[in-house]
Scaffold this motif. Structure first.
Motif, PDB file in Angstrom:
ATOM      1  N   PRO A   1     -11.356 -28.761  37.075  1.00  9.67           N
ATOM      2  CA  PRO A   1     -12.001 -28.185  36.197  1.00  9.67           C
ATOM      3  C   PRO A   1     -11.803 -27.100  35.729  1.00  9.67           C
ATOM      4  N   VAL A   2     -12.327 -26.060  34.329  1.00  8.44           N
ATOM      5  CA  VAL A   2     -12.126 -25.660  33.476  1.00  8.44           C
ATOM      6  C   VAL A   2     -11.770 -23.999  34.717  1.00  8.44           C
ATOM      7  N   ILE A   3     -10.519 -23.090  34.479  1.00 11.67           N
ATOM      8  CA  ILE A   3     -10.782 -21.706  34.922  1.00 11.67           C
ATOM      9  C   ILE A   3     -10.305 -21.310  34.170  1.00 11.67           C
ATOM     10  N   TRP A   4     -10.865 -19.521  34.428  1.00  8.22           N
ATOM     11  CA  TRP A   4     -10.856 -18.477  33.764  1.00  8.22           C
ATOM     12  C   TRP A   4      -9.663 -17.724  34.076  1.00  8.22           C
ATOM     13  N   PRO A   5      -8.635 -17.013  33.746  1.00  5.94           N
ATOM     14  CA  PRO A   5      -9.597 -17.447  31.556  1.00  5.94           C
ATOM     15  C   PRO A   5      -8.073 -18.226  30.804  1.00  5.94           C
ATOM     16  N   ASP A   6      -9.588 -18.907  29.581  1.00 10.63           N
ATOM     17  CA  ASP A   6      -8.729 -20.209  29.664  1.00 10.63           C
ATOM     18  C   ASP A   6      -9.322 -20.312  28.365  1.00 10.63           C
ATOM     19  N   ARG A   7      -8.790 -21.374  27.524  1.00 12.76           N
ATOM     20  CA  ARG A   7      -9.814 -21.523  26.204  1.00 12.76           C
ATOM     21  C   ARG A   7     -10.123 -23.001  25.756  1.00 12.76           C
ATOM     22  N   VAL A   8     -11.064 -23.359  26.090  1.00 16.94           N
ATOM     23  CA  VAL A   8     -11.708 -24.382  26.019  1.00 16.94           C
ATOM     24  C   VAL A   8     -12.167 -25.068  24.394  1.00 16.94           C
ATOM     25  N   HIS A   9     -11.752 -26.179  24.679  1.00 16.44           N
ATOM     26  CA  HIS A   9     -11.146 -27.280  23.486  1.00 16.44           C
ATOM     27  C   HIS A   9     -12.849 -28.675  23.014  1.00 16.44           C
ATOM     28  N   LEU A  10     -13.897 -28.810  21.919  1.00 10.16           N
ATOM     29  CA  LEU A  10     -14.672 -29.266  22.974  1.00 10.16           C
ATOM     30  C   LEU A  10     -14.325 -30.400  21.468  1.00 10.16           C
ATOM     31  N   GLN A  11     -14.270 -32.061  21.723  1.00 12.78           N
ATOM     32  CA  GLN A  11     -14.874 -33.272  20.784  1.00 12.78           C
ATOM     33  C   GLN A  11     -16.122 -32.994  21.071  1.00 12.78           C
ATOM     34  N   ARG A  12     -17.281 -33.477  20.357  1.00  8.34           N
ATOM     35  CA  ARG A  12     -18.610 -34.232  20.094  1.00  8.34           C
ATOM     36  C   ARG A  12     -18.220 -35.591  19.058  1.00  8.34           C
ATOM     37  N   TRP A  13     -19.209 -36.560  19.251  1.00  7.25           N
ATOM     38  CA  TRP A  13     -19.245 -37.341  19.051  1.00  7.25           C
ATOM     39  C   TRP A  13     -20.064 -38.555  19.648  1.00  7.25           C
ATOM     40  N   CYS A  14     -20.642 -39.058  18.917  1.00 13.52           N
ATOM     41  CA  CYS A  14     -21.746 -40.735  19.146  1.00 13.52           C
ATOM     42  C   CYS A  14     -21.232 -41.355  19.716  1.00 13.52           C
ATOM     43  N   SER A  15     -21.973 -41.736  20.966  1.00 10.23           N
ATOM     44  CA  SER A  15     -21.356 -42.852  21.432  1.00 10.23           C
ATOM     45  C   SER A  15     -22.337 -44.396  21.771  1.00 10.23           C
ATOM     46  N   GLY A  16     -23.636 -43.814  21.201  1.00  9.72           N
ATOM     47  CA  GLY A  16     -25.041 -44.647  21.599  1.00  9.72           C
ATOM     48  C   GLY A  16     -26.238 -44.343  20.622  1.00  9.72           C
ATOM     49  N   LEU A  17     -27.080 -45.019  20.072  1.00  8.42           N
ATOM     50  CA  LEU A  17     -27.180 -44.588  19.111  1.00  8.42           C
ATOM     51  C   LEU A  17     -28.833 -46.694  18.711  1.00  8.42           C
ATOM     52  N   SER A  18     -29.915 -45.364  18.251  1.00  3.57           N
ATOM     53  CA  SER A  18     -31.167 -45.859  17.685  1.00  3.57           C
ATOM     54  C   SER A  18     -31.468 -45.465  17.067  1.00  3.57           C
ATOM     55  N   ASN A  19     -32.873 -45.194  16.122  1.00  4.06           N
ATOM     56  CA  ASN A  19     -33.278 -45.039  14.696  1.00  4.06           C
ATOM     57  C   ASN A  19     -34.132 -44.019  15.054  1.00  4.06           C
ATOM     58  N   LYS A  20     -34.463 -43.413  16.506  1.00  2.43           N
ATOM     59  CA  LYS A  20     -34.933 -41.985  16.690  1.00  2.43           C
ATOM     60  C   LYS A  20     -33.868 -41.277  17.774  1.00  2.43           C
TER      61      LYS A  20
ATOM     62  N   THR B   1     -37.651 -40.590  12.597  1.00  2.37           N
ATOM     63  CA  THR B   1     -36.926 -41.550  12.598  1.00  2.37           C
ATOM     64  C   THR B   1     -35.639 -40.720  11.808  1.00  2.37           C
ATOM     65  N   ILE B   2     -34.564 -40.974  12.483  1.00  2.00           N
ATOM     66  CA  ILE B   2     -32.871 -39.769  11.766  1.00  2.00           C
ATOM     67  C   ILE B   2     -32.759 -41.089  10.502  1.00  2.00           C
ATOM     68  N   SER B   3     -32.384 -39.801   9.609  1.00  2.00           N
ATOM     69  CA  SER B   3     -32.147 -40.551   8.077  1.00  2.00           C
ATOM     70  C   SER B   3     -30.846 -40.962   7.932  1.00  2.00           C
ATOM     71  N   GLU B   4     -30.973 -41.906   6.990  1.00  2.00           N
ATOM     72  CA  GLU B   4     -30.159 -43.165   6.570  1.00  2.00           C
ATOM     73  C   GLU B   4     -27.817 -42.348   6.693  1.00  2.00           C
ATOM     74  N   LYS B   5     -28.791 -41.672   5.955  1.00  2.00           N
ATOM     75  CA  LYS B   5     -26.973 -40.479   5.794  1.00  2.00           C
ATOM     76  C   LYS B   5     -26.916 -40.250   7.418  1.00  2.00           C
ATOM     77  N   PHE B   6     -27.988 -38.833   7.833  1.00  2.00           N
ATOM     78  CA  PHE B   6     -27.520 -39.113   9.162  1.00  2.00           C
ATOM     79  C   PHE B   6     -26.877 -40.225  10.341  1.00  2.00           C
ATOM     80  N   THR B   7     -27.785 -41.117   9.970  1.00  2.17           N
ATOM     81  CA  THR B   7     -26.871 -41.864  10.843  1.00  2.17           C
ATOM     82  C   THR B   7     -26.046 -42.609  10.641  1.00  2.17           C
ATOM     83  N   ALA B   8     -25.251 -42.451   9.581  1.00  5.38           N
ATOM     84  CA  ALA B   8     -24.553 -43.263   9.151  1.00  5.38           C
ATOM     85  C   ALA B   8     -23.181 -42.189   9.710  1.00  5.38           C
ATOM     86  N   ALA B   9     -23.104 -40.989   9.921  1.00  3.82           N
ATOM     87  CA  ALA B   9     -21.540 -40.596  10.859  1.00  3.82           C
ATOM     88  C   ALA B   9     -21.917 -41.154  11.973  1.00  3.82           C
TER      89      ALA B   9
END
Length: 254
Positions: free
Chosen positions: A80-99, A133-141
């Motif tokens: 658990p995250v306990i206050w007072p504290d600072r959180v660090h978030l890492q966000r990435w794609c794990s699965g993908l389709s065209n929409k 449909t997700i754009s080609e540029k966005f899909t690449a990332a």
């Protein structure tokens, strides 16, 4: 297709070593916590929304992909995250389709908190309100970190025969978003109320699936079972949740 027994117990994809990974940090506020100072589930859901918005801004995609709808969010509270504290978030794609795509967010805190999350997001056309449909540029990332490039939707929580306790769930004007729908994070509030104290003392997983939005003026109730609940309006379940303790296989994610 109905869920399989293993779907809701599958471990999440690990943090990739390369590819597009968005990072952001902020302090935990007192409005995010329980009386025991632990970060609440509804606060975690808001963090995921905020990180997603910041991620879109960072990619310069607010004009091309401004509207997304979440169908499922999975939250693994490992430490658990306990206050007072600072959180660090890492966000990435794990699965993908065209929409649609599944987006992982790892939340760590300076004092050792660790929360793993994954959400199933659908790209929505603001003009039609339909999946787009997700754009080609966005899909690449997205594809730079995706381990599943043929992502399919399948429900994990089906209607069951559990004995339910029915209670009203009054909504306030502050619970609604600009589309007059209940904000996604609000659905986590009755889940938070239903969690057994014993479960909160160990690593656990909570899952929430959204079926249809709750709109302003609707009467809402919550049916709570042993480890499942349904949020109802208009005689149908608009969202469903399930929770359970995690095994050591999940708890050892690093």
């Amino acid at each position: 297709m109905n869920r399989t027994k293993v779907d809701d117990h599958v471990a999440m994809a690990e943090l990739p070593t390369t590819g597009s990974i968005f990072q952001v940090s902020w302090p935990v506020r007192t409005g995010d916590i329980h009386t025991d100072k632990q970060l609440r589930l509804d606060a975690i859901a808001r963090y995921l929304q905020d990180a997603g918005f910041d991620n879109l801004v960072d990619r310069g995609a607010m004009d091309t992909h401004p509207l997304w709808m979440v169908r499922r969010t999975v939250i693994d509270v490992l430490e658990p995250v306990i206050w007072p504290d600072r959180v660090h978030l890492q966000r990435w794609c794990s699965g993908l389709s065209n929409k649609w795509c599944s987006m992982r967010v790892r939340i760590r805190s300076d004092s050792g908190g660790l929360i793993e999350t994954e959400a199933f997001w659908i790209n929505i056309d603001p003009k039609t309100g339909m999946p787009a449909t997700i754009s080609e540029k966005f899909t690449a990332a997205l594809a730079s970190t995706a381990v599943d490039e043929h992502l399919h939707w399948r429900r994990w929580i089906d209607p069951d025969t559990d004995d339910y306790a029915d209670s009203p769930f009054p909504l306030r004007s502050s619970d609604f978003d600009p589309f007059d729908h209940v904000n996604n994070a609000i659905y986590w509030q009755p889940v938070e109320d239903a969690l057994p104290e014993k479960l909160r003392s160990e690593p656990f997983r909570a899952i929430l699936e959204y079926t249809q939005p709750v709109k302003r003026g609707e009467q809402v109730s919550v049916r709570t079972g042993t480890n499942t609940l349904h949020i109802d309006a208009g005689g149908e379940a608009r969202a469903s949740a399930r929770w359970f303790a995690l095994t050591s296989n999940h708890s050892n994610q690093g």
